[in-house]
Design a protein around this motif. Structure first.
Motif, mmCIF file in Angstrom:
data_model
loop_
_atom_site.group_PDB
_atom_site.id
_atom_site.type_symbol
_atom_site.label_atom_id
_atom_site.label_comp_id
_atom_site.label_asym_id
_atom_site.label_seq_id
_atom_site.Cartn_x
_atom_site.Cartn_y
_atom_site.Cartn_z
ATOM 1 N N SER A 59 0.702 -1.327 -0.092
ATOM 2 C CA SER A 59 -0.153 -0.170 0.279
ATOM 3 C C SER A 59 1.175 1.181 -0.139
ATOM 4 C CB SER A 59 -0.913 0.113 1.212
ATOM 5 O OG SER A 59 -2.005 -1.188 0.991
ATOM 6 N N TYR A 62 -3.226 5.148 -2.209
ATOM 7 C CA TYR A 62 -4.339 5.945 -1.460
ATOM 8 C C TYR A 62 -3.824 7.584 -1.606
ATOM 9 C CZ TYR A 62 -5.618 1.815 0.741
ATOM 10 O OH TYR A 62 -6.063 0.381 0.829
ATOM 11 N N LYS A 78 -9.003 9.589 -0.630
ATOM 12 C CA LYS A 78 -8.607 8.847 0.767
ATOM 13 C C LYS A 78 -7.260 9.580 1.307
ATOM 14 C CE LYS A 78 -11.790 6.038 -0.804
ATOM 15 N NZ LYS A 78 -13.025 5.984 0.323
ATOM 16 N N THR A 114 -1.881 -2.618 9.935
ATOM 17 C CA THR A 114 -3.180 -1.996 9.849
ATOM 18 C C THR A 114 -3.433 -0.407 10.017
ATOM 19 O OG1 THR A 114 -4.149 -3.989 10.741
ATOM 20 C CG2 THR A 114 -5.869 -2.115 10.667
ATOM 21 N N ALA A 120 -5.365 3.604 9.235
ATOM 22 C CA ALA A 120 -6.605 4.097 9.109
ATOM 23 C C ALA A 120 -6.657 5.345 8.241
ATOM 24 C CB ALA A 120 -7.301 4.700 10.722
ATOM 25 N N LEU A 121 -7.961 5.447 7.498
ATOM 26 C CA LEU A 121 -8.022 6.658 6.809
ATOM 27 C C LEU A 121 -8.805 7.590 7.486
ATOM 28 C CD1 LEU A 121 -8.539 4.933 3.237
ATOM 29 C CD2 LEU A 121 -6.466 5.988 4.277
ATOM 30 N N ASP A 154 -11.617 8.867 6.795
ATOM 31 C CA ASP A 154 -13.135 8.341 6.656
ATOM 32 C C ASP A 154 -13.399 7.297 7.562
ATOM 33 O OD1 ASP A 154 -12.078 6.145 5.711
ATOM 34 O OD2 ASP A 154 -12.680 6.300 3.673
ATOM 35 N N GLY A 155 -12.554 6.873 8.294
ATOM 36 C CA GLY A 155 -13.108 5.952 9.437
ATOM 37 C C GLY A 155 -12.752 4.646 9.047
ATOM 38 N N SER A 156 -12.216 4.079 7.720
ATOM 39 C CA SER A 156 -11.936 2.967 7.318
ATOM 40 C C SER A 156 -10.769 2.614 7.697
ATOM 41 C CB SER A 156 -12.187 2.751 5.696
ATOM 42 O OG SER A 156 -11.519 3.827 5.314
ATOM 43 N N THR A 157 -10.480 1.218 7.805
ATOM 44 C CA THR A 157 -9.121 0.575 8.430
ATOM 45 C C THR A 157 -8.689 -0.428 7.142
ATOM 46 O OG1 THR A 157 -10.043 -1.167 9.524
ATOM 47 C CG2 THR A 157 -9.476 0.917 10.704
ATOM 48 N N HIS A 158 -7.302 -0.328 6.866
ATOM 49 C CA HIS A 158 -6.966 -1.562 5.863
ATOM 50 C C HIS A 158 -5.804 -1.941 6.317
ATOM 51 C CE1 HIS A 158 -9.428 0.705 2.910
ATOM 52 N NE2 HIS A 158 -9.182 1.834 3.901
ATOM 53 N N THR A 159 -5.516 -3.162 5.845
ATOM 54 C CA THR A 159 -4.333 -3.911 6.202
ATOM 55 C C THR A 159 -3.143 -4.465 5.186
ATOM 56 O OG1 THR A 159 -5.365 -5.155 7.980
ATOM 57 C CG2 THR A 159 -3.552 -6.345 7.352
#
Length: 424
Positions: A7, A32, A129, A149, A151-152, A154-159
């Motif tokens: 990422s 992102y 993002k 992990t 966070a963005l 917008d509250g979303s999380t990504h691994t």
């Protein structure tokens, strides 16, 4: 476990070129980007042979070489158009490439076109993002299975197995690695610039053709720069550089909003002795300044930070480019050094995925390798800044030799490191 997916934070020149280099090694990327997809960028960048060699390997140089201005030397002239010194910024005979000045948007457009050609299965760009923070690092018995992990806003999380920060001088990700030394530092230099058509210039009868780009020193102090921005040199960047104090962003914005005062104070006021004593060439440039396009560029740097990568999780967070080592633009090396970062990091990651080197050891070598070149480049930038400030007349100037800078072989340097690791 090989890191075949990464990422990337930031879809600027560093992030876009990085994902293309990684794709050459079968590593997929998800980028992102905080700005909308239709965002455009103004201004041009200077690409010297060290960067062009990297872009040639990537396949980008062939797509941009007809879209910019090729040259070899930056001339330092006095107000009577006498040459005080020259600085070689490229030379195809010696380094394989002349220098190239090209609009930043041309680079961005071609990189995005190459990404589209690569296909969404290799590279995906997610716009609007914004990165917020690292949530956690998941460690298993096998360190190679670490994941990050994040966070963005917008509250979303990504691994992701590997998080790469190419988010510029105001990097948010940098705070994860250097929380107490993450803020950019003002260099005390401010550039005041504007775009200009060459048709407005009153050129002297000699020399012909007039050397461009050129930095013209003024007897009352400082210099004025004219630099082509397109293949025919009909579009120019014009401007000067002053010393000033730091300001919060709101004050810089307020400073810029009053363009008329900015113009009269620093460029062409009715009682401006500096304007009155400029030669006809610079007067013609100042007279033609489009006020609505007058711009400020405060030069910031990033203080040296101990590490460009995380150690506690096996190097799963890495920053590069301006996020790690922003360099003021006086020598035109900011983006060039970023491209060197991108090229060498992609090769180091590919070697780690192949099991040739251990990833954290490779990262340690990579930062030392890159830090050394960045610090040496900073010295060159300091000299360029000195030549554009009051008091410099060219007297006693030593010719600057940048063979060490332009003749770099990034792939060869990485290969020599890898070969050394194989012999251990």
């Amino acid at each position: 476990m090989p890191m075949k997916e990464v990422s990337i934070i930031g879809a600027g020149l560093s992030g876009l070129s990085l994902c293309l280099f990684l794709a050459k090694h079968n590593i997929t990327s998800k980028i992102y980007e905080l700005r909308p997809a239709n965002t455009t960028s103004e201004g041009a960048v200077m690409l010297s042979p060290n960067a062009l060699r990297t872009l040639d390997i990537l396949g980008l140089y062939a797509r941009i070489k007809s879209k910019g201005y090729h040259f070899r030397d930056l001339s330092f002239n006095n107000n009577d158009h006498e040459t005080l010194d020259t600085y070689e910024m490229g030379n195809a005979d010696k380094f394989g490439y002349d220098a190239l000045r090209v609009y930043r948007q041309v680079l961005l457009d071609e990189l995005k076109a190459m990404i589209a050609e690569a296909g969404n299965d290799k590279i995906e760009i997610l716009y609007e993002k914004k990165f917020s923070h690292i949530v956690s690092s998941t460690t298993t018995a096998n360190d190679n299975n670490n994941n990050i992990t994040f966070a963005l806003t917008d509250g979303s999380t990504h691994t992701t197995p590997l998080l790469l920060g190419a988010d510029g001088i105001h990097s948010t990700l940098r705070a994860h690695l250097a929380p107490t030394a993450a803020q950019p530092t003002f260099s005390s230099f401010l550039a005041i610039t504007f775009p200009l058509s060459s048709s407005h210039l009153i050129l002297p009868p000699t020399p012909t053709p007039y050397p461009l780009p050129v930095s013209i020193s003024h007897p009352l102090g400082g210099a004025f720069v004219l630099a082509p921005q397109n293949p025919t040199a009909t579009d120019l960047l014009a401007g000067t550089q002053i010393r000033t104090h730091d300001r919060p962003r709101s004050e810089w914005d307020a400073f810029l909003r009053n363009k008329d005062l900015l113009y009269k104070t620093h460029l062409r006021g009715p009682h401006n002795d500096k304007y009155n004593s400029w030669n006809a060439l610079i007067k013609s440039a100042l007279d033609a300044c489009p006020l609505e396009k007058l711009s400020l560029w405060p030069f910031y740097t990033v203080p040296k930070i101990p590490r460009w990568f995380s150690e506690e999780d096996g190097g799963r967070v890495v920053i590069l480019g301006d996020a790690a080592h922003a360099i003021p633009p006086a020598a035109g090396q900011g983006v060039c050094q970023a491209f060197e970062d991108v090229h060498s990091l992609a090769l180091a990651l590919a070697a780690a995925n192949e099991g040739v080197v251990e990833w954290t050891e490779g990262l340690g070598w990579w930062q030392e390798y890159r830090q050394g070149r960045v610090e040496r480049t900073q010295g060159l930038t300091d000299e360029m800044n000195r030549r554009r400030m009051p008091g410099w007349s060219g007297m006693g100037a030593e010719r600057m030799d940048s063979s060490w800078l332009f003749g770099v072989d990034v792939e060869g340097d990485v290969k020599r490191y890898i070969d050394g690791q194989k012999g251990r």
